[in-house]
Design a protein around this motif. Structure first.
Motif, mmCIF file in Angstrom:
data_model
loop_
_atom_site.group_PDB
_atom_site.id
_atom_site.type_symbol
_atom_site.label_atom_id
_atom_site.label_comp_id
_atom_site.label_asym_id
_atom_site.label_seq_id
_atom_site.Cartn_x
_atom_site.Cartn_y
_atom_site.Cartn_z
ATOM 1 N N GLU A 199 43.459 44.764 94.956
ATOM 2 C CA GLU A 199 43.557 46.145 94.503
ATOM 3 C C GLU A 199 42.979 46.309 93.100
ATOM 4 N N ASN A 200 43.293 45.376 92.207
ATOM 5 C CA ASN A 200 42.822 45.462 90.835
ATOM 6 C C ASN A 200 41.300 45.341 90.760
ATOM 7 N N ALA A 201 40.731 44.449 91.569
ATOM 8 C CA ALA A 201 39.283 44.223 91.554
ATOM 9 C C ALA A 201 38.516 45.284 92.342
ATOM 10 N N GLU A 202 39.216 46.007 93.222
ATOM 11 C CA GLU A 202 38.582 47.008 94.079
ATOM 12 C C GLU A 202 37.454 46.383 94.904
ATOM 13 N N ASP A 203 37.788 45.285 95.590
ATOM 14 C CA ASP A 203 36.798 44.573 96.397
ATOM 15 C C ASP A 203 36.307 45.446 97.552
ATOM 16 N N ARG A 204 35.008 45.345 97.844
ATOM 17 C CA ARG A 204 34.384 46.154 98.905
ATOM 18 C C ARG A 204 34.360 45.408 100.242
ATOM 19 N N LEU A 205 33.989 44.131 100.219
ATOM 20 C CA LEU A 205 33.992 43.265 101.398
ATOM 21 C C LEU A 205 34.840 42.048 101.084
ATOM 22 N N VAL A 206 35.409 41.452 102.137
ATOM 23 C CA VAL A 206 36.137 40.197 101.976
ATOM 24 C C VAL A 206 35.641 39.209 103.028
ATOM 25 N N PHE A 207 35.093 38.086 102.569
ATOM 26 C CA PHE A 207 34.708 36.986 103.450
ATOM 27 C C PHE A 207 35.894 36.029 103.544
ATOM 28 N N VAL A 208 36.257 35.629 104.747
ATOM 29 C CA VAL A 208 37.449 34.810 104.926
ATOM 30 C C VAL A 208 37.194 33.708 105.949
ATOM 31 N N ASP A 209 37.697 32.507 105.661
ATOM 32 C CA ASP A 209 37.578 31.399 106.608
ATOM 33 C C ASP A 209 38.469 31.627 107.825
ATOM 34 N N PRO A 210 38.062 31.138 109.005
ATOM 35 C CA PRO A 210 38.914 31.271 110.192
ATOM 36 C C PRO A 210 40.317 30.699 109.983
ATOM 37 N N SER A 211 40.399 29.563 109.269
ATOM 38 C CA SER A 211 41.702 28.930 109.060
ATOM 39 C C SER A 211 42.582 29.700 108.088
ATOM 40 N N LEU A 212 41.996 30.681 107.374
ATOM 41 C CA LEU A 212 42.755 31.460 106.387
ATOM 42 C C LEU A 212 42.974 32.903 106.822
ATOM 43 N N VAL A 213 42.555 33.234 108.049
ATOM 44 C CA VAL A 213 42.735 34.587 108.559
ATOM 45 C C VAL A 213 44.213 34.954 108.612
#
Length: 550
Positions: free
Chosen positions: A104-118
């Motif tokens: 929320e603080n960074a106001e990220d637009r996209l998030v890339f996530v590993d399958p093991s961390l979904v």
């Protein structure tokens, strides 16, 4: 200055792809070992940049990653900042509410996530109270999308597939934000630290030479330190700048994985926190592994025990380089290299220098500040370390209250209590919040910890101050014995060991055995947990728990 790439990241990749096109980039995955080259990597980075364009991501927006150490994650290290966006690496080991705050603080637009961390990210996303409102898409780092509540979501291969393998890279102003990391937030909300193109360029140039981490094109480098932890200490960018071979150990590597990769890929340099290398030593006691290619290990994040440095040098022919830094210093700021002539010293005397945080890197300045001003370099007086330079931040992201207290006239007040010897070697005595005050005098918890962990029968140890009615605080040691060690004799041995080096009033009033030392999300000892649990721990202090007046 606009219109030039002199101090931006892009020339590092340009050079590697043209001078070392066939140099390998190796990654361990759940399926096995994946291999690529700088030439192929540059094409993939261009595809990623084009995919971000097509997704409508602005060049001044933030893109987050929640990923382990692997090649796809590495592609974001150049694909995101070289197009003018900001790469925000998120530590998946943080509590859910910290990740929610960070996104929320960074106001990220996209998030890339590993399958093991979904699954981890789902738990943050499910009850986020709007923290993910700025996120327009999740991208799973693989070739398919698992069943997930994250939405909208796509897989990485589909995201980049079909896009052009060349890209019209912009000429970026060197003050363009390129990276972002947050502190672990052990004493409050995490604090964001932004890295500009010029900061990351300067840090890369600072750690490449011999006075830094001494990296070259002939090196095979394996960052065991996570890529979400201050961008793997800058190694992905630095190794690329040098034209070296990358080896990424993948998700949660154990000692067997680390040993196997060193042997099979002929790793020459690796880096991580002390617990990683203590674990590898324990593995090597019972298993054969060929470490003959390994020349250097950089250790940071916590103090390296003298016994660890000595064992790697004497039994495995590996030099351990003690390094120091912070999220706020991008992060590497000092390294414990020996000065000319010191190699000829007796081993014990050499080790006294090697266990220190070392010599500040070229390009940085520091001073040690006490209550009455700057502290002399006499290896005795303590003070807070202040530091400044081209890769040291001068402010936190959207945290004016912290900026008021943690910076002064361009200096970062690190919060580390240090002393400096006449040769200029910095030694951290403690964090300001961890120094123990007994009878008005200071006791270094870190010095006691290092001495205790030097004992062969100790796996881990930490020391905290517990409240005391008379002396204000008294030290208590928390020890994790090695398997099969008798606890009674060990406590006695430790007190005998400490009494030979430290005055009676420094000695812990109790030795408490625990299964493991609590750790923060970045692998550091979390003393806050023990302080809370043992705030009412009764100890019997010596009659004189402070030095004589004279």
């Amino acid at each position: 200055m606009a219109g030039t790439t002199a101090q931006t990241l892009r020339p590092f990749l340009w050079r590697a792809a043209r001078l070392y096109p066939e140099r390998e980039i190796v990654s361990r995955t759940h399926e096995g070992i994946e291999r690529t080259t700088y030439a192929a990597y540059e094409r993939r980075v261009a595809q990623l940049a084009n995919a971000l364009d097509d997704a409508g991501v602005g060049r001044d927006e933030r893109i987050a990653t929640v990923c382990w150490n692997h090649t796809r994650h590495f592609e974001t290290y150049f694909g995101v900042p070289c197009r003018g966006s900001q790469l925000h690496t998120i530590n998946p080991l943080l509590p859910d509410h910290h990740i929610q705050y960070i996104v929320e603080n960074a106001e990220d637009r996209l998030v890339f996530v590993d399958p093991s961390l979904v699954e981890k990210l789902e738990s943050c996303y499910a009850d986020s109270n709007g923290a993910f409102d700025t996120v327009e898409r999740f991208v799973v780092m693989g070739g398919e999308v698992p069943d997930t509540s994250l939405a909208p979501v796509t897989d990485y291969e589909s995201f980049v597939e079909g896009h052009d393998e060349t890209y019209d890279w912009p000429d970026l102003d060197e003050e363009t934000p390129a990276g972002m990391c947050y502190t672990s937030g052990t004493t409050g909300k995490p604090k964001g630290v932004e890295y500009t193109q010029s900061m990351m360029w300067a840090h890369t140039m600072g750690i490449l030479p011999e006075a830094g981490l001494d990296l070259g094109a002939d090196d095979v480098v394996m960052p065991v330190v996570p890529m979400f932890h201050v961008m793997a200490w800058g190694l992905p960018h630095a190794v690329t700048a040098a034209g070296g071979k990358h080896v990424y150990p993948g998700p949660a590597p154990d000692p067997a994985d680390i040993a196997r990769l060193i042997e099979e890929e002929e790793v020459t340099f690796t880096a991580g926190v002390p617990t990683v290398w203590l674990g590898l030593l324990e593995y090597l006691e019972e298993n054969d592994a060929d470490l003959s290619s390994l020349e250097r290990i950089a250790i940071g994040g916590a103090a390296a025990p003298k016994s660890l440095i000595r064992t790697y040098e004497e039994e495995h022919g590996v030099q351990v380089l003690h390094a120091w830094g912070m999220t706020e210093t991008s992060p590497v700021a000092a390294a414990a290299h020996l000065k000319p002539g010191m190699e000829e010293w007796p081993a014990e005397k050499r080790d006294e220098k090697r266990v220190k945080q070392g010599l500040v890197l070229p390009g940085l300045e520091f001073k040690v500040m006490g209550e009455d001003g700057e502290v002399p370099w006499n290896d005795e007086d303590f003070g807070e370390l202040w530091i400044r330079g081209p890769w040291v931040t001068t402010e936190y992201f959207q945290r004016p209250e912290a900026n008021e207290t943690d910076f002064e006239d361009g200096w970062l007040k690190t919060g580390d209590v240090v002393r400096v010897d006449s040769e200029g070697y910095i030694q951290i005595v403690d964090r300001a919040k961890d120094v123990i005050k007994s009878g008005g005098e200071w006791i270094s918890s870190q010095e006691l910890e290092n001495a205790i962990m030097a004992h062969d029968d100790v796996s881990e140890a930490t020391v905290i101050g517990v409240p005391h009615e008379k002396w204000q605080e008294r030290p208590v040691a928390f020890v994790v014995p090695r398997e099969g060690v008798g606890k009674g004799p060990l406590a006695s041995d430790l007190m005998d060991l400490l009494s030979t080096e430290y005055p009676k009033w420094w000695l812990p009033d109790d030795v408490v055995y625990i299964e493991s030392v609590p750790k923060t999300a970045t692998g550091k000892f979390d003393k806050k947990v023990l302080r809370e649990e043992y705030s009412n721990h009764a100890v019997e202090a010596p009659e004189e728990a402070a030095p004589d007046e004279e």
